[in-house]
Write an enzyme that holds these catalytic residues in place. Sequence first.
Site, PDB file in Angstrom:
ATOM      1  N   ASP A  76       0.859  -1.184   0.000  1.00 25.45           N
ATOM      2  CA  ASP A  76       0.000   0.000   0.000  1.00 25.45           C
ATOM      3  C   ASP A  76       0.896   1.236   0.000  1.00 25.45           C
ATOM      4  O   ASP A  76       1.284   1.732   1.057  1.00 25.45           O
ATOM      5  CB  ASP A  76      -0.885   0.028   1.249  1.00 25.45           C
ATOM      6  CG  ASP A  76      -1.932  -1.064   1.267  1.00 25.45           C
ATOM      7  OD1 ASP A  76      -2.784  -1.062   0.380  1.00 25.45           O
ATOM      8  OD2 ASP A  76      -1.888  -1.917   2.174  1.00 25.45           O
ATOM      9  N   ARG A  84       4.192   2.958   2.981  1.00 32.23           N
ATOM     10  CA  ARG A  84       4.899   1.984   3.809  1.00 32.23           C
ATOM     11  C   ARG A  84       6.413   2.076   3.714  1.00 32.23           C
ATOM     12  O   ARG A  84       7.118   1.697   4.647  1.00 32.23           O
ATOM     13  CB  ARG A  84       4.491   0.552   3.412  1.00 32.23           C
ATOM     14  CG  ARG A  84       3.009   0.303   3.245  1.00 32.23           C
ATOM     15  CD  ARG A  84       2.215   0.583   4.484  1.00 32.23           C
ATOM     16  NE  ARG A  84       0.822   0.105   4.341  1.00 32.23           N
ATOM     17  CZ  ARG A  84      -0.174   0.521   5.068  1.00 32.23           C
ATOM     18  NH1 ARG A  84       0.019   1.454   5.999  1.00 32.23           N
ATOM     19  NH2 ARG A  84      -1.396   0.040   4.888  1.00 32.23           N
ATOM     20  N   ARG A 145      -7.169  10.539   1.248  1.00 28.27           N
ATOM     21  CA  ARG A 145      -6.668   9.503   0.334  1.00 28.27           C
ATOM     22  C   ARG A 145      -7.358   9.583  -1.023  1.00 28.27           C
ATOM     23  O   ARG A 145      -6.845   9.055  -2.014  1.00 28.27           O
ATOM     24  CB  ARG A 145      -6.890   8.114   0.940  1.00 28.27           C
ATOM     25  CG  ARG A 145      -6.152   7.889   2.250  1.00 28.27           C
ATOM     26  CD  ARG A 145      -6.645   6.634   2.947  1.00 28.27           C
ATOM     27  NE  ARG A 145      -6.368   5.438   2.171  1.00 28.27           N
ATOM     28  CZ  ARG A 145      -6.920   4.249   2.420  1.00 28.27           C
ATOM     29  NH1 ARG A 145      -7.805   4.118   3.412  1.00 28.27           N
ATOM     30  NH2 ARG A 145      -6.607   3.200   1.680  1.00 28.27           N
ATOM     31  N   LYS A 175      -9.462   0.989  -5.717  1.00 29.26           N
ATOM     32  CA  LYS A 175     -10.194   0.539  -4.528  1.00 29.26           C
ATOM     33  C   LYS A 175     -11.054   1.692  -3.996  1.00 29.26           C
ATOM     34  O   LYS A 175     -10.765   2.851  -4.290  1.00 29.26           O
ATOM     35  CB  LYS A 175      -9.208   0.041  -3.466  1.00 29.26           C
ATOM     36  CG  LYS A 175      -8.123   1.048  -3.047  1.00 29.26           C
ATOM     37  CD  LYS A 175      -7.057   0.382  -2.194  1.00 29.26           C
ATOM     38  CE  LYS A 175      -6.111   1.442  -1.635  1.00 29.26           C
ATOM     39  NZ  LYS A 175      -4.992   0.840  -0.882  1.00 29.26           N
ATOM     40  N   HIS A 176     -12.187   1.386  -3.311  1.00 33.41           N
ATOM     41  CA  HIS A 176     -12.657   0.092  -2.815  1.00 33.41           C
ATOM     42  C   HIS A 176     -14.048  -0.113  -3.391  1.00 33.41           C
ATOM     43  O   HIS A 176     -14.964   0.631  -3.015  1.00 33.41           O
ATOM     44  CB  HIS A 176     -12.718   0.082  -1.305  1.00 33.41           C
ATOM     45  CG  HIS A 176     -11.433   0.496  -0.622  1.00 33.41           C
ATOM     46  ND1 HIS A 176     -11.033   1.827  -0.503  1.00 33.41           N
ATOM     47  CD2 HIS A 176     -10.457  -0.237  -0.034  1.00 33.41           C
ATOM     48  CE1 HIS A 176      -9.871   1.883   0.160  1.00 33.41           C
ATOM     49  NE2 HIS A 176      -9.493   0.643   0.448  1.00 33.41           N
ATOM     50  N   HIS A 188     -12.197  -1.544   9.096  1.00 32.80           N
ATOM     51  CA  HIS A 188     -11.247  -2.314   9.898  1.00 32.80           C
ATOM     52  C   HIS A 188     -11.850  -2.721  11.241  1.00 32.80           C
ATOM     53  O   HIS A 188     -11.434  -3.717  11.834  1.00 32.80           O
ATOM     54  CB  HIS A 188      -9.962  -1.504  10.153  1.00 32.80           C
ATOM     55  CG  HIS A 188      -9.124  -1.305   8.931  1.00 32.80           C
ATOM     56  ND1 HIS A 188      -9.356  -0.298   8.034  1.00 32.80           N
ATOM     57  CD2 HIS A 188      -8.050  -1.998   8.462  1.00 32.80           C
ATOM     58  CE1 HIS A 188      -8.457  -0.356   7.059  1.00 32.80           C
ATOM     59  NE2 HIS A 188      -7.668  -1.381   7.292  1.00 32.80           N
ATOM     60  N   ASP A 260     -10.611  -7.116  -0.092  1.00 34.11           N
ATOM     61  CA  ASP A 260      -9.886  -6.426   0.965  1.00 34.11           C
ATOM     62  C   ASP A 260      -9.529  -7.488   2.014  1.00 34.11           C
ATOM     63  O   ASP A 260      -9.972  -8.647   1.950  1.00 34.11           O
ATOM     64  CB  ASP A 260     -10.726  -5.297   1.556  1.00 34.11           C
ATOM     65  CG  ASP A 260      -9.868  -4.173   2.138  1.00 34.11           C
ATOM     66  OD1 ASP A 260      -8.670  -4.393   2.373  1.00 34.11           O
ATOM     67  OD2 ASP A 260     -10.416  -3.067   2.360  1.00 34.11           O
TER      68      ASP A 260
END
Length: 369
Positions: A76, A84, A145, A175-176, A188, A260
């Site tokens: 990601d 990351r 984002r 996504k998503h 999440h 996901d």
Amino acid sequence: MRPSDLPLPKLCGQLIVGGFDGPSLPASYAEALRAGSRGGAILFRRNVPDLATTHALCRAIRDAAGPDLPPFIGVDQEGGRVARLPSPFPKLPPMRLLGGLGDASFLRRAGQLLGNGLAAVGFNLDFAPVLDVDSNPDNPIIGDRSFGREANRVAELAVAFGLGLEDAGVLSCGKHFPGHGDTSVDSHVALPIVHHGMDRLDAIELAPFRAAARAGLGTMMTAHVVVTSIDASVPATLSRAVCTDLLRGAVGFRGVLFSDDLEMAAVAAQYAVEQSAIASIRAGCDVLLICSNMEWQERAHAALVAEAERDSVFRERCVEAAGRALEARRKMPPRPVADAETLPALMERAEWVALYDEIKRRAVDSVEV
């Protein structure tokens, strides 16, 4: 080797991309790749302390999988708060700032810059761009984002960014699906519910995904959301009405569909991983993400194999899914540079630095304007 020729453990293994702890490839995960019971790996900050170590890890994943079944090696790396890789890898500003420029050709160049760096380290898949429209100010997970608050702008600019990644030999992932922008719950931790009717979905949520499908972007990812006007009974990841009828039919997407992460509470709180794995593949997902728990990866794999042995229709669905995944991986296999010592100099190439500086400057200017 064609997917239909693979023994069932290898066939079903191509449908699982997992994660693991630490900066080196665990022996058990390497063996799973060699056996064909994984289709690749997704790396997180826990895996990437520096570029040399990350390069070595990507090469180890590639070598364990072998040339006949090249792996997905994904990350990601969006920009902003979802990035990351460590310095000196260039970190882009949030996509909201780049989207504010309204310049598709520039966004394509930015995507290519990111893709060039990812490819050099050894990645062949970036779980970006976000195609969600930033339509809910209370959204805890999308926000900056997203490329913007207008569907047409998101469609144009996010697709341009994804095409830039693929210009560099790195698969993009929109996504998503079918849209996580207008939710106030983080999937999440709980299951978001979307109550919009199809007219609204067509006009806002689905527009960027249609544009990505038309452009031929390589992969997409589902959202763990319930969209009541499409299928009120299950999260989108587990819904054939969403993943097959809507995405493949009405939207026209022909690439690889990732779930996901099946460990996220929106799914995992209601379904054992064996259930969610089988249901996701039946629904139309091609590859399952199980991002941390290696025991769950084994359980999902065993469940897929058992179901494919029991049900010939499910086996054919696995063959279809593996065919899409392998086609994408063979088109864009991991191609890390030969020597990690060249990476810092590569990241500091004059033309890369100049473009990165321009990206940062223009992003700041777009805010000031």
